[in-house]
Design an enzyme around this catalytic site. Structure first.
Site, PDB file in Angstrom:
ATOM      1  N   TYR A 142       0.943  -0.962  -0.214  1.00 49.90           N
ATOM      2  CA  TYR A 142      -0.162   0.084   0.135  1.00 49.90           C
ATOM      3  C   TYR A 142       0.825   1.052  -0.013  1.00 49.90           C
ATOM      4  CZ  TYR A 142      -2.907   3.634   2.045  1.00 49.90           C
ATOM      5  OH  TYR A 142      -3.714   4.909   2.278  1.00 49.90           O
ATOM      6  N   LYS A 146       1.300   4.146  -2.709  1.00 47.32           N
ATOM      7  CA  LYS A 146       1.077   5.470  -2.478  1.00 47.32           C
ATOM      8  C   LYS A 146       2.001   6.370  -2.845  1.00 47.32           C
ATOM      9  CE  LYS A 146      -2.474   6.675  -0.930  1.00 47.32           C
ATOM     10  NZ  LYS A 146      -3.848   6.993  -1.609  1.00 47.32           N
TER      11      LYS A 146
HETATM   12  N1  NDP Z   1      -8.483   5.499   5.851  1.00 51.94           N
HETATM   13  C1  NDP Z   1      -7.443   6.024   6.172  1.00 51.94           C
HETATM   14  O1  NDP Z   1      -6.946   6.009   7.604  1.00 51.94           O
HETATM   15  C2  NDP Z   1      -6.490   6.686   5.417  1.00 51.94           C
HETATM   16  C3  NDP Z   1      -6.762   6.884   3.935  1.00 51.94           C
HETATM   17  N2  NDP Z   1      -6.152   7.595   2.930  1.00 51.94           N
HETATM   18  C4  NDP Z   1      -6.344   7.571   1.681  1.00 51.94           C
HETATM   19  O2  NDP Z   1      -7.688   8.062   1.514  1.00 51.94           O
HETATM   20  C5  NDP Z   1      -8.331   7.500   0.487  1.00 51.94           C
HETATM   21  C6  NDP Z   1      -9.878   7.149   0.742  1.00 51.94           C
HETATM   22  O3  NDP Z   1      -9.711   5.989   1.500  1.00 51.94           O
HETATM   23  P1  NDP Z   1     -11.039   5.421   2.346  1.00 51.94           P
HETATM   24  O4  NDP Z   1     -11.837   5.930   2.105  1.00 51.94           O
HETATM   25  O5  NDP Z   1     -10.683   4.947   3.593  1.00 51.94           O
HETATM   26  O6  NDP Z   1     -11.204   3.937   1.453  1.00 51.94           O
HETATM   27  P2  NDP Z   1     -12.413   3.085   0.953  1.00 51.94           P
HETATM   28  O7  NDP Z   1     -11.818   2.004   0.673  1.00 51.94           O
HETATM   29  O8  NDP Z   1     -13.426   3.471   1.839  1.00 51.94           O
HETATM   30  O9  NDP Z   1     -12.853   3.913  -0.238  1.00 51.94           O
HETATM   31  C7  NDP Z   1     -12.116   3.810  -1.778  1.00 51.94           C
HETATM   32  C8  NDP Z   1     -13.167   3.586  -2.631  1.00 51.94           C
HETATM   33  O10 NDP Z   1     -12.495   3.618  -3.729  1.00 51.94           O
HETATM   34  C9  NDP Z   1     -12.909   2.571  -4.734  1.00 51.94           C
HETATM   35  N3  NDP Z   1     -12.177   1.953  -5.754  1.00 51.94           N
HETATM   36  C10 NDP Z   1     -11.110   1.054  -5.604  1.00 51.94           C
HETATM   37  N4  NDP Z   1     -10.682   0.741  -6.716  1.00 51.94           N
HETATM   38  C11 NDP Z   1     -11.125   1.543  -7.440  1.00 51.94           C
HETATM   39  C12 NDP Z   1     -11.148   1.542  -9.028  1.00 51.94           C
HETATM   40  N5  NDP Z   1     -10.090   0.774  -9.656  1.00 51.94           N
HETATM   41  N6  NDP Z   1     -12.164   2.163  -9.819  1.00 51.94           N
HETATM   42  C13 NDP Z   1     -12.929   3.018  -9.070  1.00 51.94           C
HETATM   43  N7  NDP Z   1     -12.976   3.100  -7.715  1.00 51.94           N
HETATM   44  C14 NDP Z   1     -12.287   2.215  -7.056  1.00 51.94           C
HETATM   45  C15 NDP Z   1     -13.518   1.490  -3.594  1.00 51.94           C
HETATM   46  O11 NDP Z   1     -14.515   0.716  -4.161  1.00 51.94           O
HETATM   47  P3  NDP Z   1     -14.663  -0.792  -3.428  1.00 51.94           P
HETATM   48  O12 NDP Z   1     -15.063  -0.403  -2.096  1.00 51.94           O
HETATM   49  O13 NDP Z   1     -15.677  -1.505  -4.354  1.00 51.94           O
HETATM   50  O14 NDP Z   1     -13.201  -1.306  -3.624  1.00 51.94           O
HETATM   51  C16 NDP Z   1     -13.985   2.488  -2.373  1.00 51.94           C
HETATM   52  O15 NDP Z   1     -15.373   2.728  -2.944  1.00 51.94           O
HETATM   53  C17 NDP Z   1      -7.401   6.309  -0.329  1.00 51.94           C
HETATM   54  O16 NDP Z   1      -6.787   7.006  -1.218  1.00 51.94           O
HETATM   55  C18 NDP Z   1      -6.452   6.183   1.001  1.00 51.94           C
HETATM   56  O17 NDP Z   1      -5.359   5.719   0.569  1.00 51.94           O
HETATM   57  C19 NDP Z   1      -5.036   8.165   3.683  1.00 51.94           C
HETATM   58  C20 NDP Z   1      -4.497   8.216   4.576  1.00 51.94           C
HETATM   59  C21 NDP Z   1      -5.246   7.365   5.777  1.00 51.94           C
HETATM   60  C1  LIG Z   2      -2.823  -2.791  17.461  1.00 49.89           C
HETATM   61  C2  LIG Z   2      -3.850  -2.901  16.153  1.00 49.89           C
HETATM   62  C3  LIG Z   2      -3.354  -3.666  15.254  1.00 49.89           C
HETATM   63  C4  LIG Z   2      -4.774  -2.011  16.299  1.00 49.89           C
HETATM   64  C5  LIG Z   2      -5.613  -1.938  15.051  1.00 49.89           C
HETATM   65  C6  LIG Z   2      -6.062  -0.781  14.661  1.00 49.89           C
HETATM   66  C7  LIG Z   2      -5.440  -0.427  13.277  1.00 49.89           C
HETATM   67  C8  LIG Z   2      -6.602  -1.385  12.565  1.00 49.89           C
HETATM   68  C9  LIG Z   2      -5.633   0.869  12.627  1.00 49.89           C
HETATM   69  C10 LIG Z   2      -4.336   1.751  13.792  1.00 49.89           C
HETATM   70  C11 LIG Z   2      -3.784   2.865  12.921  1.00 49.89           C
HETATM   71  C12 LIG Z   2      -4.570   2.850  11.596  1.00 49.89           C
HETATM   72  C13 LIG Z   2      -3.809   3.420  10.264  1.00 49.89           C
HETATM   73  C14 LIG Z   2      -4.428   2.663   9.008  1.00 49.89           C
HETATM   74  C15 LIG Z   2      -5.262   1.428   9.026  1.00 49.89           C
HETATM   75  C16 LIG Z   2      -6.146   1.230  10.334  1.00 49.89           C
HETATM   76  C17 LIG Z   2      -4.977   1.269  11.458  1.00 49.89           C
HETATM   77  C18 LIG Z   2      -3.727   0.041  11.020  1.00 49.89           C
HETATM   78  C19 LIG Z   2      -3.721   3.520   7.885  1.00 49.89           C
HETATM   79  C20 LIG Z   2      -2.800   2.275   7.493  1.00 49.89           C
HETATM   80  C21 LIG Z   2      -4.582   3.584   6.642  1.00 49.89           C
HETATM   81  C22 LIG Z   2      -4.107   3.994   5.392  1.00 49.89           C
HETATM   82  C23 LIG Z   2      -2.911   4.976   5.645  1.00 49.89           C
HETATM   83  O1  LIG Z   2      -2.778   5.621   4.700  1.00 49.89           O
HETATM   84  C24 LIG Z   2      -2.456   5.075   6.756  1.00 49.89           C
HETATM   85  C25 LIG Z   2      -3.097   4.712   8.212  1.00 49.89           C
HETATM   86  C26 LIG Z   2      -2.397   4.936   9.310  1.00 49.89           C
HETATM   87  C27 LIG Z   2      -2.984   4.766  10.368  1.00 49.89           C
END
Ligand code: NDP
Ligand SMILES: CC(C)=CCC[C@@H](C)[C@H]1CC[C@H]2C3=C(CC[C@]12C)[C@@]1(C)CCC(=O)C[C@@H]1CC3
Length: 341
Positions: A142, A146
């Protein structure tokens, strides 16, 4: 005479996902016109025009970009996947299709949802700025893709297409499919008794509404000649919290016990590496989903918090919802995950 819209038209790629849908709701609230592009539609809203397709296909994207002023690209495969081909195809090659489609459709602004993890390789980061180098040994696929994605978006910034990368960290809030559900699942399986490390590692967790606000400000900032064009910006709650305090607040809020027993960080990290190695060997025979992947262990046992001064200075970002309120709203929204007596 051309009619001038007062508000811009936006496309949210990944608009049916966790962050994307919150962004869509806020854009509508602020009177923008909104298109959504995703693989499948997961909600209905008569104010939104939905386009279903694969972002890796420029021809799927083009109809969704017609007359669009700002493209927000927040689609990605789930970070917990270990499918390198999928990450490479969607995050890297797919992002290149998004860029070409923007150019072909005449879109002038592209906001990428990157991640602060692009600089994280398992070593403490305290108040890290955007000048930190990209991780030279990213812990998982991932993160690796990214990084490729962010580089591609920032280098494509040019006179006709203004680009910016927003780097949130640990997004949480209502409807998050990842953080709270994983923590509750661990608690239900009796795996949340342990604290990895000494429990005093500070981390950024960022409320989804603040991440959304940062995205909209970033998109609006991309005027001709703006200092923000071609740059990356951390968006955080500006309030780092001990990782284990955050998890405890979520668990206690939902009726579960807080973690208590400490396990040395380095020991667990190496165990996680070894377990991952054996899972990779066994993969052709059996697929095992690791709760304690090396990346999760690293995130749970180190400091990783970032400065958002650049976003404050360049586009007047400030978090709208503070940590206590954000945790409270999140806990309230997960009634179905509350412990049953
Ligand atoms: N969640 C976090 O803590 C963090 C997230 N990010 C970034 O934020 C963004 C959003 O994350 P988040 O909302 O959590 O993720 P989600 O998985 O909730 O949302 C991502 C969406 O993108 C869709 N998708 C995936 N592949 C494709 C494709 N090929 N074409 C069209 N749509 C697609 C997924 O569809 P489907 O569900 O059907 O696969 C889903 O609806 C991502 O870029 C992630 O890297 C950055 C930092 C932290
Ligand atoms: C101890 C343990 C395994 C706790 C479970 C919590 C985790 C599922 C989250 C804690 C920090 C989170 C995190 C992300 C995903 C969910 C956690 C690992 C990301 C990797 C999501 C995508 C990103 O871009 C960075 C996030 C950092 C923090």
């Amino acid at each position: 005479m051309a009619v001038r819209r007062s508000k811009k038209k936006c496309l949210v790629i990944g608009g049916c996902g966790f962050l994307g849908r919150h962004l869509v709701e806020e854009l509508l609230e602020r009177d923008y016109t909104v298109n959504v592009f995703d693989m499948r539609s997961t909600f209905e809203d008569e104010m939104v025009t939905f386009f279903i397709g694969d972002l890796c296909k420029t021809e799927d994207l083009l109809p969704a970009m017609e007359n669009v002023d700002i493209v927000f690209h927040c689609a990605s495969p789930a970070p917990s996947s270990d499918n390198y081909q999928l990450f490479y195809r969607v995050n890297y090659e797919g992002t290149k299709s998004v860029i070409s489609a923007c150019k072909e459709a005449g879109v002038q602004r592209l906001v990428l949802t990157s991640s602060a993890s692009v600089v994280f390789e398992g070593v403490d980061i305290q108040n890290g700025s955007e000048d930190l180098p990209y991780a030279s040994h990213p812990i998982d696929y991932y993160t690796e893709t990214k990084i490729l994605q962010e580089k591609e978006v920032l280098k494509s910034n040019c006179e006709d297409l203004h680009t910016i990368a927003v780097r949130p960290h640990g997004i949480f809030g209502p409807r998050d499919p990842q953080l709270v559900p994983t923590v509750v699942d661990m608690a239900r399986k009796g795996k949340s008794k342990y604290i990895i490390g000494d429990g005093r590692n500070l981390v950024d967790f960022t409320y989804v509404k603040n991440v959304v606000h940062g995205h909209i400000l970033a998109g609006e900032s991309l005027d001709e000649g703006s200092v923000t064009c071609g740059k990356a910006y951390h968006i955080t709650n500006d309030d780092p919290i001990y990782f284990w305090d955050f998890l405890s607040k979520i668990l206690i809020g939902l009726g579960y016990a807080a973690p208590r027993y400490k396990i040395p960080y380095t020991l667990l990290f190496y165990i996680a590496l070894v377990v991952q190695f054996f899972c990779t060997l066994l993969k052709p025979l059996v697929v095992i989903k690791l709760t304690f992947s090396p990346m999760r262990v690293a995130l749970a046992g180190t400091h990783h918090y970032y400065s958002c001064e650049r976003a404050k200075n360049d586009f007047a970002y400030k978090p709208l919802v503070n940590m206590d309120k954000a945790i409270d709203l999140t806990v309230q929204s997960y009634a179905e995950l509350r412990k049953k007596d």
